[in-house]
Scaffold this motif. Structure first.
Motif, PDB file in Angstrom:
ATOM      1  N   THR A 159      21.227  46.876  42.624  1.00 52.15           N
ATOM      2  CA  THR A 159      20.815  47.246  41.272  1.00 52.15           C
ATOM      3  C   THR A 159      22.031  47.474  40.381  1.00 52.15           C
ATOM      4  O   THR A 159      22.011  47.149  39.191  1.00 52.15           O
ATOM      5  N   PHE A 160      23.107  48.009  40.958  1.00 50.69           N
ATOM      6  CA  PHE A 160      24.326  48.236  40.174  1.00 50.69           C
ATOM      7  C   PHE A 160      24.970  46.912  39.779  1.00 50.69           C
ATOM      8  O   PHE A 160      25.352  46.707  38.628  1.00 50.69           O
ATOM      9  N   MET A 161      25.080  46.002  40.726  1.00 46.25           N
ATOM     10  CA  MET A 161      25.770  44.747  40.449  1.00 46.25           C
ATOM     11  C   MET A 161      24.970  43.838  39.515  1.00 46.25           C
ATOM     12  O   MET A 161      25.549  42.997  38.834  1.00 46.25           O
ATOM     13  N   ARG A 162      23.664  44.002  39.455  1.00 50.08           N
ATOM     14  CA  ARG A 162      22.884  43.208  38.502  1.00 50.08           C
ATOM     15  C   ARG A 162      23.234  43.556  37.069  1.00 50.08           C
ATOM     16  O   ARG A 162      23.159  42.708  36.177  1.00 50.08           O
ATOM     17  N   ALA A 163      23.599  44.802  36.820  1.00 50.46           N
ATOM     18  CA  ALA A 163      23.948  45.227  35.466  1.00 50.46           C
ATOM     19  C   ALA A 163      25.408  44.976  35.130  1.00 50.46           C
ATOM     20  O   ALA A 163      25.777  44.905  33.959  1.00 50.46           O
ATOM     21  N   SER A 164      26.232  44.824  36.140  1.00 52.67           N
ATOM     22  CA  SER A 164      27.673  44.737  35.922  1.00 52.67           C
ATOM     23  C   SER A 164      28.101  43.627  34.958  1.00 52.67           C
ATOM     24  O   SER A 164      28.937  43.865  34.074  1.00 52.67           O
ATOM     25  N   PRO A 165      27.571  42.402  35.053  1.00 54.01           N
ATOM     26  CA  PRO A 165      28.012  41.345  34.137  1.00 54.01           C
ATOM     27  C   PRO A 165      27.757  41.665  32.666  1.00 54.01           C
ATOM     28  O   PRO A 165      28.551  41.293  31.797  1.00 54.01           O
ATOM     29  N   PHE A 166      26.654  42.361  32.384  1.00 46.44           N
ATOM     30  CA  PHE A 166      26.368  42.727  30.992  1.00 46.44           C
ATOM     31  C   PHE A 166      27.475  43.607  30.427  1.00 46.44           C
ATOM     32  O   PHE A 166      27.986  43.369  29.323  1.00 46.44           O
ATOM     33  N   PHE A 167      27.858  44.638  31.162  1.00 47.83           N
ATOM     34  CA  PHE A 167      28.875  45.566  30.663  1.00 47.83           C
ATOM     35  C   PHE A 167      30.251  44.914  30.651  1.00 47.83           C
ATOM     36  O   PHE A 167      31.040  45.136  29.713  1.00 47.83           O
ATOM     37  N   ARG A 168      30.538  44.103  31.638  1.00 44.08           N
ATOM     38  CA  ARG A 168      31.832  43.422  31.672  1.00 44.08           C
ATOM     39  C   ARG A 168      31.995  42.493  30.456  1.00 44.08           C
ATOM     40  O   ARG A 168      33.082  42.368  29.894  1.00 44.08           O
ATOM     41  N   ALA A 169      30.896  41.880  30.026  1.00 48.37           N
ATOM     42  CA  ALA A 169      30.946  40.963  28.882  1.00 48.37           C
ATOM     43  C   ALA A 169      31.282  41.680  27.579  1.00 48.37           C
ATOM     44  O   ALA A 169      31.767  41.057  26.631  1.00 48.37           O
ATOM     45  N   GLN A 170      31.057  43.004  27.534  1.00 46.26           N
ATOM     46  CA  GLN A 170      31.341  43.758  26.309  1.00 46.26           C
ATOM     47  C   GLN A 170      32.839  44.023  26.121  1.00 46.26           C
ATOM     48  O   GLN A 170      33.265  44.491  25.060  1.00 46.26           O
ATOM     49  N   LEU A 171      33.642  43.723  27.134  1.00 41.29           N
ATOM     50  CA  LEU A 171      35.070  44.057  27.099  1.00 41.29           C
ATOM     51  C   LEU A 171      35.928  42.948  26.509  1.00 41.29           C
ATOM     52  O   LEU A 171      37.146  43.118  26.366  1.00 41.29           O
ATOM     53  N   GLY A 172      35.314  41.812  26.170  1.00 39.29           N
ATOM     54  CA  GLY A 172      36.079  40.719  25.583  1.00 39.29           C
ATOM     55  C   GLY A 172      37.164  40.230  26.517  1.00 39.29           C
ATOM     56  O   GLY A 172      36.936  39.991  27.698  1.00 39.29           O
ATOM     57  N   ASP A 173      38.387  40.137  25.981  1.00 39.91           N
ATOM     58  CA  ASP A 173      39.498  39.611  26.781  1.00 39.91           C
ATOM     59  C   ASP A 173      40.333  40.707  27.435  1.00 39.91           C
ATOM     60  O   ASP A 173      41.436  40.468  27.910  1.00 39.91           O
ATOM     61  N   LEU A 174      39.820  41.925  27.487  1.00 37.95           N
ATOM     62  CA  LEU A 174      40.551  43.017  28.124  1.00 37.95           C
ATOM     63  C   LEU A 174      40.774  42.697  29.599  1.00 37.95           C
ATOM     64  O   LEU A 174      39.837  42.353  30.322  1.00 37.95           O
ATOM     65  N   ASP A 175      42.019  42.802  30.048  1.00 39.71           N
ATOM     66  CA  ASP A 175      42.360  42.578  31.447  1.00 39.71           C
ATOM     67  C   ASP A 175      42.146  43.890  32.196  1.00 39.71           C
ATOM     68  O   ASP A 175      42.998  44.777  32.185  1.00 39.71           O
ATOM     69  N   LEU A 176      40.989  43.978  32.847  1.00 36.99           N
ATOM     70  CA  LEU A 176      40.622  45.234  33.504  1.00 36.99           C
ATOM     71  C   LEU A 176      41.570  45.581  34.647  1.00 36.99           C
ATOM     72  O   LEU A 176      41.886  46.747  34.869  1.00 36.99           O
ATOM     73  N   ASP A 177      42.046  44.569  35.365  1.00 42.17           N
ATOM     74  CA  ASP A 177      42.979  44.834  36.463  1.00 42.17           C
ATOM     75  C   ASP A 177      44.274  45.455  35.946  1.00 42.17           C
ATOM     76  O   ASP A 177      44.814  46.398  36.536  1.00 42.17           O
ATOM     77  N   ALA A 178      44.765  44.925  34.824  1.00 42.94           N
ATOM     78  CA  ALA A 178      46.026  45.424  34.271  1.00 42.94           C
ATOM     79  C   ALA A 178      45.874  46.828  33.690  1.00 42.94           C
ATOM     80  O   ALA A 178      46.838  47.605  33.670  1.00 42.94           O
ATOM     81  N   GLU A 179      44.684  47.152  33.201  1.00 43.93           N
ATOM     82  CA  GLU A 179      44.461  48.443  32.551  1.00 43.93           C
ATOM     83  C   GLU A 179      43.865  49.499  33.485  1.00 43.93           C
ATOM     84  O   GLU A 179      43.569  50.604  33.063  1.00 43.93           O
ATOM     85  N   MET A 180      43.682  49.153  34.727  1.00 46.25           N
ATOM     86  CA  MET A 180      43.051  50.060  35.682  1.00 46.25           C
ATOM     87  C   MET A 180      43.857  51.352  35.868  1.00 46.25           C
ATOM     88  O   MET A 180      45.018  51.314  36.282  1.00 46.25           O
ATOM     89  N   PRO A 181      43.295  52.516  35.556  1.00 42.18           N
ATOM     90  CA  PRO A 181      43.999  53.771  35.860  1.00 42.18           C
ATOM     91  C   PRO A 181      44.144  53.941  37.372  1.00 42.18           C
ATOM     92  O   PRO A 181      43.209  53.631  38.117  1.00 42.18           O
TER      93      PRO A 181
END
Length: 299
Positions: A159-181
């Motif tokens: 159920t968590f992973m089904r929603a993940s693509p929607f939220f990831r798409a809201q980040l545009g070109d943000l490099d999540l790996d590079a910005e990971m705290p």
């Protein structure tokens, strides 16, 4: 210089590289039956165990536990006080998510949760090892909830992973790996380390209980932010599901696991307290790191 010292110098547990190495190793330890060739070898353990020891000692040295509760009654009072302090200290971050955060900012936090593979269902499974009686039943009930009560599509990881693509798409070109705290990785890795290393079982149960008891508040505030932005219901489902479910999990873990352990084995109270405090300090740093990325990169 010994081999262990040389390997230890390569990685630092307080860096992304160090925490990524730990996460990769833990996932290899939890390799599926179809991939036995990925399971770590002895030489791999030497490096990781040195890194783990340094990290564990570092986190333990940062907590303040001046007076360990002497018995179960004192522990219960201590735990309730910590839980109340936790709510007060994290509320500004979750009030921001509920009332002010943009959809990309809110989505960053959801996406960070998805980015760190914490294998939570496996952690719950491992937490039952060595238990018997009602304690084991309490955790088995928790695990069965994680399994969607036997419904494949209702398994919580799905159920968590089904929603993940929607939220990831809201980040545009943000490099999540590079910005990971770094603390985001620590937040997931801590439970994995505690679950996979049996000497940390007391810390695991303390950390796990605090996590379960704080989810309903955190998710309720996140849901308010999602509703404010009109996030479709199917992408809110995971968080809506966990508000009542984890409220029950938290109560059950306190009443049926922590308190019986504290009553029957008071020598484990210190470990329970340390698990709560270490989880809490990393969690606060995780939220601060996420807020920093939101402020710098997203509007």
């Amino acid at each position: 210089m010994t081999t262990e010292q040389q390997l230890s110098d390569i990685l630092d547990s307080n860096t992304l590289a160090g925490q990524m190495a730990l996460n990769s190793f833990y996932l290899r330890e939890l390799a599926p039956p179809s991939a036995p060739e990925t399971v770590p070898l002895l030489a791999d353990y030497i490096r990781i165990q040195t890194l783990e020891s340094e990290w564990s000692n570092y986190e333990a040295a940062r907590i303040e536990l001046d007076s360990v509760p002497a018995n179960a009654e004192q522990f219960e009072e201590w735990y309730v006080a910590l839980r109340n302090v936790h709510r007060k200290e994290v509320s500004p971050f979750f009030d921001f998510l509920a009332e002010e955060a943009s959809l990309p900012q809110l989505s960053l936090f959801v996406s960070l949760e998805a980015q760190v593979d914490g294998r939570f269902d496996d952690i719950i499974a491992l937490s039952q090892l060595g238990m018997d009686g009602d304690m084991k039943l309490a955790l088995a009930e928790n695990y069965w909830d994680e399994m969607g009560l036997g419904e494949l599509d209702e398994m919580h990881t799905r159920t968590f992973m089904r929603a993940s693509p929607f939220f990831r798409a809201q980040l545009g070109d943000l490099d999540l790996d590079a910005e990971m705290p770094v603390a985001a990785l620590k937040n997931g890795n801590l439970l994995l380390m505690y679950a996979l290393r049996r000497q940390h079982v007391g810390r695991l149960l303390g950390a796990l209980t605090l996590l379960e008891q704080t989810v309903p508040y955190r998710f309720t505030r996140m849901l308010k932010g999602m509703e404010r932005h009109g996030v479709p219901k199917e992408f809110r489902y995971y968080h809506e599901l966990h508000v009542p479910v984890d409220a029950n999990h938290g109560k059950q873990l306190v009443a049926r696991v922590l308190m019986p352990l504290a009553r029957r084995h008071p020598q484990i109270i210190r470990d329970l307290c340390e698990g709560c405090l270490i989880r809490y300090q990393i969690e606060k740093e995780y939220y601060a790191g996420a807020r920093d990325v939101m402020d710098r990169r997203l509007h």
